[in-house]
Design a protein around this motif. Structure first.
Motif, short mmCIF file in Angstrom:
data_model
loop_
_atom_site.label_atom_id
_atom_site.label_comp_id
_atom_site.label_asym_id
_atom_site.label_seq_id
_atom_site.Cartn_x
_atom_site.Cartn_y
_atom_site.Cartn_z
N LEU A 59 0.83 -1.20 0.00
CA LEU A 59 0.00 0.00 0.00
C LEU A 59 0.86 1.25 0.00
N ARG A 60 2.15 1.08 0.26
CA ARG A 60 3.14 2.18 0.18
C ARG A 60 4.11 1.89 -0.97
N TYR A 61 3.60 1.38 -2.07
CA TYR A 61 4.43 0.92 -3.19
C TYR A 61 5.42 1.98 -3.66
N ASN A 62 4.95 3.20 -3.90
CA ASN A 62 5.84 4.25 -4.42
C ASN A 62 6.99 4.53 -3.46
N ASP A 63 6.68 4.54 -2.17
CA ASP A 63 7.73 4.77 -1.17
C ASP A 63 8.72 3.60 -1.12
N ILE A 64 8.20 2.37 -1.26
CA ILE A 64 9.09 1.21 -1.26
C ILE A 64 10.08 1.29 -2.42
N MET A 93 -0.33 -5.50 -11.90
CA MET A 93 0.56 -6.45 -11.23
C MET A 93 1.94 -6.44 -11.88
N HIS A 94 1.98 -6.49 -13.21
CA HIS A 94 3.27 -6.52 -13.90
C HIS A 94 4.01 -5.20 -13.77
N GLY A 99 8.56 -2.58 -11.22
CA GLY A 99 9.07 -1.51 -10.37
C GLY A 99 9.92 -2.04 -9.23
N LEU A 100 9.47 -3.12 -8.60
CA LEU A 100 10.24 -3.73 -7.52
C LEU A 100 11.57 -4.26 -8.02
N LEU A 101 11.53 -4.94 -9.17
CA LEU A 101 12.76 -5.48 -9.75
C LEU A 101 13.72 -4.35 -10.14
N GLY A 102 13.18 -3.29 -10.68
CA GLY A 102 14.01 -2.16 -11.08
C GLY A 102 14.66 -1.46 -9.90
N ALA A 103 14.00 -1.52 -8.74
CA ALA A 103 14.54 -0.88 -7.53
C ALA A 103 15.52 -1.78 -6.80
N GLY A 104 15.75 -2.99 -7.33
CA GLY A 104 16.80 -3.85 -6.77
C GLY A 104 16.35 -4.79 -5.67
N ILE A 105 15.06 -5.12 -5.61
CA ILE A 105 14.61 -6.06 -4.57
C ILE A 105 15.38 -7.37 -4.68
#
Length: 317
Positions: A59-64, A93-94, A99-105
């Protein structure tokens, strides 16, 4: 020892699991506080990993994505937990997965429980599997966490065919009568074994920071938001670096980390806490025992006794 910072970015969650140890409610962590904590961790080399949790952290996706990218740039591994209640359309979803992958999760734990069926309908299951596969194929360490109330329950989504992938695993947990799940029937077959009484802190501290600013040295789901007995500070009032230093020198935390509860009992054999802890119902695991000890009025006597032991003082230093 590998220390972790766990940021609970929100108490909000679209799911309503009846056994949740931290039920959903209002309250978000200020972004400035999260940014400050991460900056402190980078500046002072306080942790080796950061995890985002909640509530439902997505729910805080942009901040994550913003916080995760800064961690990745600093060379600090980061991950998160999710119950997938945020799931929308396939394209959304994609987009969020990318976005998560691009941020280095680097890691993600996905809760897939039977009780989610009230909010996540079966027609969404293929999207959840697609998200999981997207993470696995992206090289992310994926853990599927399934909470069961009895032996007959199984994971509601077929994922076992992914078990041959080295970065994928599944964990099964039983509902335990802890935290806000007090009073629920405990169906776990494995009980506490004093021969394996090591506190999870042996692997390192997980400094859990909640939206209120309260800090705990572990996930503390047995006590957080209730007794608060294991609270070690609040980042709104005390610099995080000082809270970490205090935890690393706390006689109780140092003892259970170094010698486990078996060693703690040997160091304080005359304390009535131990008889009461084992007499009042079964002990699930070392965390459950810790909660019983903390709730006992004699706990402060144990802490005082440990602080006076030369061995404990030397270890803390």
């Amino acid at each position: 020892m590998r220390n972790i910072l766990a940021l609970s970015l929100t108490n909000r969650c679209p799911l309503r699991c009846s056994f949740c140890c931290v039920p959903p409610g209002p309250g978000d962590m200020d972004l400035a506080i999260a940014q400050g904590l991460i900056a402190d961790c980078i500046r002072h080399d306080l942790v080796q990993e950061v995890g985002f949790t909640g509530g439902e952290p997505m729910l805080r996706y942009n901040d994550i994505v913003q916080l995760g990218a800064s961690l990745d740039a600093a060379g600090i591994s980061w991950g998160m937990t999710t119950g997938m209640g945020w799931l929308g359309s396939r394209s959304t979803m994609h987009t969020k997965a990318d976005g998560l992958l691009g941020a280095g999760i680097r890691s993600i734990s996905v809760s897939v429980d039977g009780t989610h069926g009230r909010e996540i309908k079966p027609e969404k299951h293929p999207l959840i599997r697609e998200f999981v596969e997207r993470m696995v194929n992206g090289g992310i360490n994926v853990t599927i966490s399934v909470t069961k109330e009895n032996d007959a329950e199984a994971c509601p989504i077929e994922l076992t065919d992914l078990l041959d992938r080295r970065n994928f695993r599944m964990e099964y947990h039983y509902v335990a009568p802890v935290g806000h799940a007090d009073g629920r029937a405990c169906h776990a077959q494995v009980r506490f074994d004093m021969r394996d009484s090591q506190c999870p802190l042996k692997k390192g501290f997980t400094f859990s920071v909640w939206p209120s600013g309260d800090v705990y040295p572990c996930c503390s789901t047995y006590t957080v938001n209730k007794a608060k007995a294991l609270r070690i500070g609040n980042v709104r009032r005390t610099p995080f670096v000082d809270i970490v230093a205090a935890a690393l020198n706390d006689p109780y935390l140092v003892t259970i980390r170094e010698v486990g509860f078996a060693g703690l009992i040997l160091l304080t054999p005359d304390s009535p806490v131990w008889t009461e802890a084992f007499m009042n119902g079964p002990v699930q695991d070392s965390c459950h025992l810790c909660a019983k000890v903390l709730a006992n009025p004699g706990f402060q006597d144990i802490r005082t006794a440990l602080a006076q032991l030369p061995e404990a003082s030397a270890t803390a230093r």
